[in-house]
Design an enzyme around this catalytic site. Structure first.
Site, PDB file in Angstrom:
ATOM      1  N   CYS A  67       0.904  -1.551  -0.305  1.00 19.40           N
ATOM      2  CA  CYS A  67       0.390  -0.014   0.078  1.00 19.40           C
ATOM      3  C   CYS A  67       0.601   1.098  -0.274  1.00 19.40           C
ATOM      4  CB  CYS A  67      -0.979   0.017   1.514  1.00 19.40           C
ATOM      5  SG  CYS A  67      -2.475   0.811   0.838  1.00 19.40           S
ATOM      6  N   HIS A 117      -4.172  -4.974   1.242  1.00 22.35           N
ATOM      7  CA  HIS A 117      -3.590  -5.694   2.468  1.00 22.35           C
ATOM      8  C   HIS A 117      -3.017  -6.847   2.737  1.00 22.35           C
ATOM      9  CE1 HIS A 117      -2.580  -1.593   4.446  1.00 22.35           C
ATOM     10  NE2 HIS A 117      -3.535  -1.817   3.322  1.00 22.35           N
TER      11      HIS A 117
END
Length: 492
Positions: A325, A425
């Site tokens: 991310c 994630h």
């Protein structure tokens, strides 16, 4: 409602354990945290965002994640400002002072969720935030006693004896509450005790005589408990050594969703270390750049700590690099924040290991994902979730790191196979993905680790501990005369 004398007293853990205990006895339980301030979050099936602790508690209760479990989530972007998320969606970024004036609006959202949960579940277990005795935060409080008073909710107060000063914490907290709030506290739980309980008993007797409140139980220190952290890195998680693959990660000032790295911390063949400010970087086989709530600011911090040169040296000697991310965004050539979403508007040069650039946009992407992680050795199953405002473009994306089952591609794998980045994630959560990444980084034939199964086992261990160490009759009385008998029957 479970409130704590301090942050990290055990509120999240106690609610999770109670949720699993009651759920195993056939009770339909909902977790609830009116207001949470945390950078670890989770995505609900409907595409909302809630605190990670409430996601864990929902897993413990065996119910699907829902935004009503955490109607107000604050994600700090600076020391004095935070992104405000109401019912799973970003509504604004406010300073602490502006949010104080916004609290009546937030409280309306809290009570809407409370009404839905109390109508739809047998039991709602509420978690407070920080301490209820913060004098400067009492006005317009929606997180602790302010909510409990409006909702007419009984309270259990938990304190951590491992930090020391447990009696001062409990008595002092009680003394700083108003008379009506003091009456609302029905009992105490002492958490993380290790030693001879016989040496504590005189103190427990004094506490009950001094306050007129019962001690519901003393919970032992549970070594090796693997549960998702609510927010900041706890001291106990900063370092873990083992014989095997060497993995390091920077502890960014605004690190978010660091639970992504829990499977690496958990693996017995991985020597995993968080590297904090001022610490020298040890040699490593794999470097992981985790998520960040303020990517440009954390990238500046990374450079100031000497990581850029260290990563260059690491890759030159054949090491592997992963960015998740915000960490993925750092791997590109540029980061653009024209709207000032994470600080002052501007452009920052990235680390330049992937040919892409990222711009931050106001619309946040929130979704759960399944697919395959694309490694040089082949594709392996993965599952996870996306929480980001970044849009990345560039030729590096032509070689994706992940292929989702919905047909989308994500992230990038460098041409030399040394650098991998993804917005997803949970990249290491499946046993197959974890084993694949470890093999790519140099650990072949690694022991199979299933983080989800370990979490489930530890939730059961936690519930068993509560059942063994809490006084069922005294606990049942905390629910009030109308419900005490039923609660006692459920737990008997």
């Amino acid at each position: 409602m479970v409130q704590g004398t301090t942050s990290d007293a055990g509120k999240s853990t106690l609610v999770a354990g109670l949720a699993r205990w009651f759920a195993r006895r056939g009770c339909r339980v909902a977790p609830f945290k009116p207001q949470n301030m945390a950078l670890n979050s989770a995505v609900t099936p409907e595409g909302g965002e809630i605190g990670r602790a409430q996601a864990l508690q929902a897993m413990a209760a065996g119910v699907p994640l829902h935004t009503d479990f955490n109607p107000v989530l604050l994600k700090p972007a600076t020391d004095i400002g935070a992104q405000v998320i109401i019912h799973g969606r970003v509504v604004s970024t406010l300073s602490a002072r502006d949010y104080h004036h916004y609290k009546p609006t937030a409280m309306a959202a809290v009570m809407d969720s409370w009404a839905r949960l109390t109508a739809g579940y047998d039991m709602v277990l509420v978690e407070g935030a920080g301490s209820p005795a913060e004098i400067n935060l009492r006005d317009r409080d929606i997180a602790n006693m302010g909510f409990a008073e409006v909702a007419d909710c009984p309270v259990i107060l938990v304190a951590d004896i491992d930090k020391g000063g447990v009696f001062a914490h409990l008595v002092g907290t009680l003394e700083l509450l108003s008379p009506s709030e003091q009456a609302r506290v029905k009992g105490f739980v002492i958490n993380r005790f290790r030693g001879d309980i016989g040496l504590l008993e005189s103190g427990l007797d004094w506490l009950e005589a001094r306050t007129g409140k019962p001690v519901l139980g003393v919970l032992p220190y549970l070594h090796g408990l693997f549960l998702d952290a609510e927010d900041a890195l706890a001291a106990a998680t900063l370092d873990k050594t083992a014989t095997g693959l060497r993995v390091i990660a920077p502890a960014f000032p605004r690190i978010s969703n660091h639970t992504d790295l829990d499977p690496l911390r958990l693996h017995p063949q991985v020597d995993f270390r968080w590297v904090g400010p001022g610490q020298s970087l040890p040699p490593a086989d794999l470097i992981v750049l985790p998520g960040s709530k303020s990517v440009r600011a954390d990238l500046d911090w990374l450079r100031a700590q000497g990581w850029e040169a260290a990563i260059t040296r690491h890759l030159r000697y054949g090491g592997k690099l992963v960015g998740v991310c915000g960490g993925f965004q750092m791997l590109g050539r540029e980061l653009h924040d024209a709207h000032g979403l994470e600080g002052a508007a501007g452009v920052s040069p990235g680390l330049g290991w992937l040919d892409l650039s990222t711009r931050l946009e106001p619309e946040k992407r929130l979704t759960t994902v399944t697919g395959a992680l694309c490694l040089p050795g082949g594709e392996v199953p993965m599952r996870g979730y996306e929480i980001h405002m970044g849009v990345s473009e560039g030729s590096a994306l032509d070689t994706p790191a992940v292929r989702f089952d919905d047909g989308r591609c994500d992230g990038a794998l460098s041409d030399d196979g040394q650098v991998l980045g993804s917005y997803a994630h949970g990249l290491f959560d499946t046993p197959e993905a974890l084993a694949g990444v470890l093999a790519w980084a140099g650990l072949h034939g690694a022991q199979r680790i299933d983080a989800a199964a370990r979490r489930e086992a530890d939730l059961d261990r936690l519930a068993d501990t509560l059942a063994a160490h809490l006084d069922v009759h005294r606990l049942a009385e905390c629910f009030g005369p109308a419900h005490a008998a039923r609660v006692c029957d459920i737990l008997a």
